[in-house]
Design an enzyme around this catalytic site. Structure first.
Site, mmCIF file in Angstrom:
data_model
loop_
_atom_site.group_PDB
_atom_site.id
_atom_site.type_symbol
_atom_site.label_atom_id
_atom_site.label_comp_id
_atom_site.label_asym_id
_atom_site.label_seq_id
_atom_site.Cartn_x
_atom_site.Cartn_y
_atom_site.Cartn_z
ATOM 1 N N ASN A 1 0.876 -1.182 0.000
ATOM 2 C CA ASN A 1 0.000 0.000 0.000
ATOM 3 C C ASN A 1 0.906 1.223 0.000
ATOM 4 O O ASN A 1 1.512 1.546 1.012
ATOM 5 C CB ASN A 1 -0.882 -0.035 1.256
ATOM 6 N N TRP A 2 0.977 1.877 -1.154
ATOM 7 C CA TRP A 2 1.886 3.029 -1.262
ATOM 8 C C TRP A 2 1.309 4.291 -0.634
ATOM 9 O O TRP A 2 1.981 5.300 -0.537
ATOM 10 C CB TRP A 2 2.235 3.289 -2.734
ATOM 11 N N LYS A 3 0.043 4.236 -0.263
ATOM 12 C CA LYS A 3 -0.626 5.418 0.317
ATOM 13 C C LYS A 3 -0.444 6.633 -0.612
ATOM 14 O O LYS A 3 -0.345 6.459 -1.817
ATOM 15 C CB LYS A 3 -0.107 5.689 1.725
ATOM 16 N N HIS B 1 -9.399 1.032 4.952
ATOM 17 C CA HIS B 1 -8.128 1.237 5.653
ATOM 18 C C HIS B 1 -8.365 2.208 6.809
ATOM 19 O O HIS B 1 -9.156 3.143 6.698
ATOM 20 C CB HIS B 1 -7.086 1.800 4.682
ATOM 21 N N GLU C 1 -6.762 4.607 7.893
ATOM 22 C CA GLU C 1 -6.538 6.031 7.582
ATOM 23 C C GLU C 1 -7.763 6.638 6.901
ATOM 24 O O GLU C 1 -8.062 7.810 7.078
ATOM 25 C CB GLU C 1 -5.259 6.181 6.728
ATOM 26 N N GLU D 1 -5.266 -5.054 10.663
ATOM 27 C CA GLU D 1 -4.245 -4.029 10.848
ATOM 28 C C GLU D 1 -4.508 -3.273 12.147
ATOM 29 O O GLU D 1 -5.345 -2.350 12.169
ATOM 30 C CB GLU D 1 -4.274 -3.034 9.688
ATOM 31 N N GLY E 1 2.638 2.086 10.698
ATOM 32 C CA GLY E 1 3.621 3.158 10.546
ATOM 33 C C GLY E 1 4.350 3.536 11.827
ATOM 34 O O GLY E 1 5.016 4.567 11.886
ATOM 35 N N SER F 1 3.542 -2.309 10.270
ATOM 36 C CA SER F 1 4.992 -2.325 10.499
ATOM 37 C C SER F 1 5.669 -3.639 10.102
ATOM 38 O O SER F 1 6.646 -4.055 10.736
ATOM 39 C CB SER F 1 5.313 -1.971 11.957
ATOM 40 N N GLY G 1 2.854 -1.221 4.255
ATOM 41 C CA GLY G 1 2.873 0.188 3.901
ATOM 42 C C GLY G 1 4.282 0.642 3.562
ATOM 43 O O GLY G 1 4.784 0.416 2.448
ATOM 44 N N GLY G 2 4.953 1.242 4.526
ATOM 45 C CA GLY G 2 6.261 1.863 4.298
ATOM 46 C C GLY G 2 7.256 0.986 3.556
ATOM 47 O O GLY G 2 7.947 1.442 2.631
HETATM 48 C C1 PEP Z 1 -0.701 0.101 6.093
HETATM 49 O O1 PEP Z 1 -0.871 1.304 6.071
HETATM 50 O O2 PEP Z 1 -1.531 -0.644 5.552
HETATM 51 C C2 PEP Z 1 0.489 -0.408 6.765
HETATM 52 C C3 PEP Z 1 0.480 -1.643 7.145
HETATM 53 O O3 PEP Z 1 1.523 0.483 6.952
HETATM 54 P P1 PEP Z 1 2.974 0.153 7.574
HETATM 55 O O4 PEP Z 1 3.437 -1.146 6.977
HETATM 56 O O5 PEP Z 1 3.826 1.317 7.147
HETATM 57 O O6 PEP Z 1 2.803 0.043 9.054
#
Ligand code: PEP
Length: 254
Positions: free
Chosen positions: A12-14, A99, A101, A169, A175, A214, A235-236
């Site tokens: 997920n590049w957001k 999600h 967010e 999640e 994050g 994470s 994500g990241g």
């Molecule tokens: C996400 O936003 O779906 C996520 C899992 O982010 P991260 O891996 O950066 O915690």
């Protein structure tokens, strides 16, 4: 992992990535050889601006392209939104819905997430339905009740392994570099599996349940080996091909 379920690593590049980020996507698709692709499915959900060029670049490679959100309607007066049909028109195959967010920043509710999931199915997309408890709910011992409620209310009747993927999640793990303990992840995923089987029977046994929050190369092997963890939403660490591929590589020798 769950026996007989092919795992998925989805990035997920957001709201990250201009066109030069597609160099990373090209590296990812090149890193997925047939042997690895036979063990794990891999997907990237870039910002909407990049979906069509991403699907063009990854054509004839194992890398799947998805979106991060869709509107519940197919078209109409909804400025700034995109529909599941538009994602399918850009050759996207997946769409993340609900999600945390979006639940936080855009006030999305379980009911709107359910409607978006139906929209994904209408357009032929597989929905990745996200659920997760906040840190306060986790600390108060409410995680199981919250997750059971979200799962029941965000996932429509008719969900099956070919149209729906669940992503657990924990909001406090996204994050932050924090993750639940492996025992906690195992017990939450077991609970989610039980709830899916109670409601959907056989399809509930076969639906993928991803862990997100994470995940990175350093912790992926431990997390992805847990029973009922059928892959990861990342994500990241999905922004860099090297890290994304290192997470996929966990599955090469299992
Ligand atoms: C996400 O936003 O779906 C996520 C899992 O982010 P991260 O891996 O950066 O915690």
């Amino acid at each position: 992992m769950t026996p007989d379920i092919k795992p998925l690593v989805a990035g997920n590049w957001k709201m990250n990535g201009a066109r030069d980020q597609l160099d990373q996507l090209a590296l990812m698709s090149r890193g997925l050889d047939d042997e690895l692709a036979a063990k794990v499915e891999s997907a990237v959900c870039p910002p909407a601006t990049l979906i069509y060029v991403a699907t063009t670049l990854s054509e004839d490679t194992p890398l799947i392209v998805g979106a991060q959100d869709c509107h519940a309607e197919a078209s109409g007066a909804h400025t700034g939104d995109i529909s599941a049909e538009m994602i399918a028109d850009c050759l996207g195959e997946l769409c993340i819905v609900g999600h945390s967010e979006r639940r936080t920043d855009h006030g999305e509710t379980d009911a709107s997430v359910l409607a978006k999931t139906v929209a994904c199915w209408r357009a032929g997309l597989t929905a990745i339905v996200c659920i997760g408890e906040t840190e306060a709910q986790y600390d108060a011992g409410e995680a199981e009740a919250v997750l059971s409620r979200q799962l029941a209310a965000s996932v429509p009747d008719g969900a099956k392994e070919t149209n729906t993927i669940i992503a657990y999640e924990p909001v406090w793990a996204i994050g932050t570099g924090k993750t639940p303990s492996p025992d906690d992840i195992a017990s939450i995923h077991a609970l989610l599996r039980d709830r899916l089987v109670e409601r959907f029977g056989g399809p509930g046994e076969r639906m993928r349940i991803l862990y997100g929050g994470s995940v990175k190369p350093g912790n992926a092997a431990e997390i992805l080996s847990i029973l009922n963890v059928d892959g990861a939403l990342v994500g990241g660490a999905s922004l860099k091909a090297e890290d994304f591929l290192a997470i996929c590589e966990v599955y090469r020798d299992v």
